[in-house]
Design a protein around this motif. Structure first.
Motif, PDB file in Angstrom:
ATOM      1  N   GLY A  38       0.725  -1.103  -0.014  1.00  0.00           N
ATOM      2  CA  GLY A  38       0.050   0.067   0.136  1.00  0.00           C
ATOM      3  C   GLY A  38       0.866   1.354   0.029  1.00  0.00           C
ATOM      4  N   GLY A  39       0.194   2.216   0.680  1.00  0.00           N
ATOM      5  CA  GLY A  39       1.121   3.488   0.700  1.00  0.00           C
ATOM      6  C   GLY A  39       1.163   4.417  -0.311  1.00  0.00           C
ATOM      7  N   THR A  40       0.460   3.995  -1.693  1.00  0.00           N
ATOM      8  CA  THR A  40       0.246   4.615  -2.842  1.00  0.00           C
ATOM      9  C   THR A  40      -1.119   4.251  -3.503  1.00  0.00           C
ATOM     10  OG1 THR A  40       1.169   2.903  -4.252  1.00  0.00           O
ATOM     11  CG2 THR A  40       2.742   4.440  -3.505  1.00  0.00           C
ATOM     12  N   ALA A  70       3.705  -3.542  -5.735  1.00  0.00           N
ATOM     13  CA  ALA A  70       3.289  -2.486  -4.897  1.00  0.00           C
ATOM     14  C   ALA A  70       4.389  -1.949  -4.363  1.00  0.00           C
ATOM     15  CB  ALA A  70       2.541  -3.203  -3.784  1.00  0.00           C
ATOM     16  N   ARG A  71       5.386  -2.668  -4.238  1.00  0.00           N
ATOM     17  CA  ARG A  71       6.652  -2.322  -3.749  1.00  0.00           C
ATOM     18  C   ARG A  71       7.546  -1.320  -4.579  1.00  0.00           C
ATOM     19  NH1 ARG A  71       9.130  -6.966  -1.667  1.00  0.00           N
ATOM     20  NH2 ARG A  71       7.582  -6.500  -0.039  1.00  0.00           N
ATOM     21  N   ALA A  72       7.422  -1.849  -5.816  1.00  0.00           N
ATOM     22  CA  ALA A  72       8.146  -0.852  -6.781  1.00  0.00           C
ATOM     23  C   ALA A  72       7.535   0.815  -7.003  1.00  0.00           C
ATOM     24  CB  ALA A  72       8.099  -1.438  -8.313  1.00  0.00           C
ATOM     25  N   GLN A  73       6.435   0.588  -6.788  1.00  0.00           N
ATOM     26  CA  GLN A  73       5.516   1.746  -7.029  1.00  0.00           C
ATOM     27  C   GLN A  73       5.936   2.769  -5.594  1.00  0.00           C
ATOM     28  OE1 GLN A  73       3.701   2.889  -9.537  1.00  0.00           O
ATOM     29  NE2 GLN A  73       3.136   4.869  -8.816  1.00  0.00           N
ATOM     30  N   LEU A  74       5.712   2.164  -4.307  1.00  0.00           N
ATOM     31  CA  LEU A  74       6.124   2.743  -3.218  1.00  0.00           C
ATOM     32  C   LEU A  74       7.572   3.603  -3.252  1.00  0.00           C
ATOM     33  CD1 LEU A  74       4.686   3.332  -0.398  1.00  0.00           C
ATOM     34  CD2 LEU A  74       6.092   1.393   0.423  1.00  0.00           C
ATOM     35  N   VAL A  75       8.424   2.565  -3.767  1.00  0.00           N
ATOM     36  CA  VAL A  75       9.749   3.107  -3.859  1.00  0.00           C
ATOM     37  C   VAL A  75       9.919   4.293  -4.780  1.00  0.00           C
ATOM     38  CG1 VAL A  75      12.138   2.601  -4.732  1.00  0.00           C
ATOM     39  CG2 VAL A  75      10.812   0.890  -2.914  1.00  0.00           C
ATOM     40  N   ASP A  76       9.333   4.244  -5.836  1.00  0.00           N
ATOM     41  CA  ASP A  76       9.401   5.336  -6.837  1.00  0.00           C
ATOM     42  C   ASP A  76       8.784   6.420  -6.379  1.00  0.00           C
ATOM     43  OD1 ASP A  76      11.063   3.942  -8.294  1.00  0.00           O
ATOM     44  OD2 ASP A  76       9.713   3.645 -10.016  1.00  0.00           O
ATOM     45  N   GLU A  77       7.394   6.285  -5.909  1.00  0.00           N
ATOM     46  CA  GLU A  77       6.425   7.366  -5.528  1.00  0.00           C
ATOM     47  C   GLU A  77       6.556   7.907  -4.579  1.00  0.00           C
ATOM     48  OE1 GLU A  77       2.287   6.344  -6.649  1.00  0.00           O
ATOM     49  OE2 GLU A  77       1.742   7.975  -5.208  1.00  0.00           O
ATOM     50  N   THR A 121      12.884  -2.627  -6.004  1.00  0.00           N
ATOM     51  CA  THR A 121      13.510  -1.636  -4.748  1.00  0.00           C
ATOM     52  C   THR A 121      14.864  -0.879  -5.503  1.00  0.00           C
ATOM     53  OG1 THR A 121      15.347  -3.008  -3.922  1.00  0.00           O
ATOM     54  CG2 THR A 121      13.001  -3.229  -3.259  1.00  0.00           C
ATOM     55  N   ARG A 122      15.102  -0.978  -6.778  1.00  0.00           N
ATOM     56  CA  ARG A 122      16.384  -0.442  -7.319  1.00  0.00           C
ATOM     57  C   ARG A 122      17.479  -0.655  -6.436  1.00  0.00           C
ATOM     58  NH1 ARG A 122      14.690   3.349 -11.264  1.00  0.00           N
ATOM     59  NH2 ARG A 122      12.657   3.898 -11.244  1.00  0.00           N
ATOM     60  N   GLN A 123      17.426  -1.671  -5.737  1.00  0.00           N
ATOM     61  CA  GLN A 123      18.649  -2.173  -4.838  1.00  0.00           C
ATOM     62  C   GLN A 123      18.604  -1.170  -3.600  1.00  0.00           C
ATOM     63  OE1 GLN A 123      21.983  -3.603  -6.572  1.00  0.00           O
ATOM     64  NE2 GLN A 123      21.365  -3.717  -8.406  1.00  0.00           N
ATOM     65  N   LEU A 124      17.549  -0.547  -3.393  1.00  0.00           N
ATOM     66  CA  LEU A 124      17.575   0.251  -2.099  1.00  0.00           C
ATOM     67  C   LEU A 124      17.323  -0.686  -0.988  1.00  0.00           C
ATOM     68  CD1 LEU A 124      17.105   3.099  -0.677  1.00  0.00           C
ATOM     69  CD2 LEU A 124      14.684   2.933  -0.623  1.00  0.00           C
ATOM     70  N   THR A 125      18.320  -0.597   0.092  1.00  0.00           N
ATOM     71  CA  THR A 125      18.367  -1.381   1.020  1.00  0.00           C
ATOM     72  C   THR A 125      18.271  -0.452   2.516  1.00  0.00           C
ATOM     73  OG1 THR A 125      19.991  -3.173   0.221  1.00  0.00           O
ATOM     74  CG2 THR A 125      19.570  -3.192   2.412  1.00  0.00           C
ATOM     75  N   PRO A 126      17.392  -0.982   3.550  1.00  0.00           N
ATOM     76  CA  PRO A 126      17.557  -0.124   4.733  1.00  0.00           C
ATOM     77  C   PRO A 126      18.785  -0.128   5.591  1.00  0.00           C
ATOM     78  CG  PRO A 126      15.816  -2.147   4.886  1.00  0.00           C
ATOM     79  CD  PRO A 126      16.766  -2.350   3.611  1.00  0.00           C
ATOM     80  N   THR A 127      19.053   1.005   6.057  1.00  0.00           N
ATOM     81  CA  THR A 127      19.956   1.085   7.050  1.00  0.00           C
ATOM     82  C   THR A 127      19.859   0.231   8.152  1.00  0.00           C
ATOM     83  OG1 THR A 127      20.371   3.440   6.548  1.00  0.00           O
ATOM     84  CG2 THR A 127      21.461   2.667   8.223  1.00  0.00           C
ATOM     85  N   LEU A 128      18.640   0.186   8.696  1.00  0.00           N
ATOM     86  CA  LEU A 128      18.177  -0.388   9.900  1.00  0.00           C
ATOM     87  C   LEU A 128      17.105  -1.033   9.571  1.00  0.00           C
ATOM     88  CD1 LEU A 128      18.843  -1.192  13.018  1.00  0.00           C
ATOM     89  CD2 LEU A 128      17.413   0.941  13.529  1.00  0.00           C
ATOM     90  N   THR A 129      16.837  -2.488  10.055  1.00  0.00           N
ATOM     91  CA  THR A 129      15.569  -3.422   9.859  1.00  0.00           C
ATOM     92  C   THR A 129      15.150  -3.665  11.499  1.00  0.00           C
ATOM     93  OG1 THR A 129      15.920  -3.852   7.714  1.00  0.00           O
ATOM     94  CG2 THR A 129      14.458  -5.055   9.111  1.00  0.00           C
TER      95      THR A 129
END
Ligand code: TYD
Length: 208
Positions: A38-40, A70-77, A121-129
């Motif tokens: 979700g989120g978008t 859904a994740r790809a859209q959230l990352v970009d938007e 995710t365009r290889q976007l990784t969290p700093t902290l999980t």
């Protein structure tokens, strides 16, 4: 900085995200919160497809691709623009959820999920999980009592599935201890919040 929250249904993620967001804002830090799936607008449409109790025929591959879409859209938007604006982004679930639920839980091949996740995710990784670890039965009971109306298709899966998901999370955390903070969700809300806040403020270079 990008921080994600993972954990079973009923682990208290939503409460902890709100408490952390409030604590950071009190210190003048610009925070954006969001959630998966979700989120978008597009993501919310995908979310209702995924969680509908009547959609029992969904194939595991379809399920995986919809979560990734859904994740790809959230990352970009949402996520990348917020990070570019210098905001701290707190996300309720992210790519690790797909590895835990569709991979460890449903038995989809982890390598394929990682490759799809990197693309989405365009290889976007969290700093902290932050992983809120809770006993499977206790978590499901908590969620049932808390919000009967929110009972969804994923939670309806058999108990063994949820045990595999939990074991998957713990395995991922053990493989990458620098990124994961594992907390016992049976502790008090205050104790969990304090542990999270301390770690995040330290990462942000602020004193608590
Ligand atoms: P949600 O109502 O958001 O639950 P929670 O409060 O636990 O986050 O439902 C999301 C459900 O979707 C949850 O059971 C976990 C599942 N899920 C996956 O199976 N794979 C994924 O990639 C994501 C993001 C969620």
């Amino acid at each position: 900085m990008f921080i994600t929250f993972e954990g079973a249904e009923g682990s208290g993620k939503t409460t902890q995200i709100q408490l952390l967001a409030d604590a950071l804002r009190l210190r003048g830090i610009d925070v954006a919160t969001t959630r998966e799936p979700g989120g978008t607008r597009i993501g919310d449409g995908i979310r209702s497809l995924l969680l509908d109790l009547t959609h029992t025929e969904i194939s595991p591959r379809t399920e995986t691709l919809l979560f990734q879409a859904a994740r790809a859209q959230l990352v970009d938007e949402v996520i990348l623009p917020a990070l570019a604006a210098g905001r701290v982004v707190l996300c309720d679930r992210y790519a690790d959820s797909t590895l835990a639920y569709q991979g460890y839980g449903r038995g989809q091949p982890l390598d394929a999920l990682r490759a799809l996740g990197a693309y989405a995710t365009r290889q976007l990784t969290p700093t902290l999980t932050i992983y809120l670890d809770i006993d499977v039965v206790a978590g499901l009971t908590r969620k049932r009592i808390g919000a009967a109306a929110e009972w969804n298709r994923m939670e309806n899966l058999e108990i063994e599935f949820h045990h595999r998901v939990r074991a998957g999370y713990l395995a991922m955390a053990a493989q990458e201890p620098a990124r994961w903070l594992v907390l016992d969700a049976a502790q008090s809300i205050d104790a969990i919040h304090l542990a999270i806040r301390t770690q995040v403020l330290e990462l942000l270079g602020k004193s608590s």
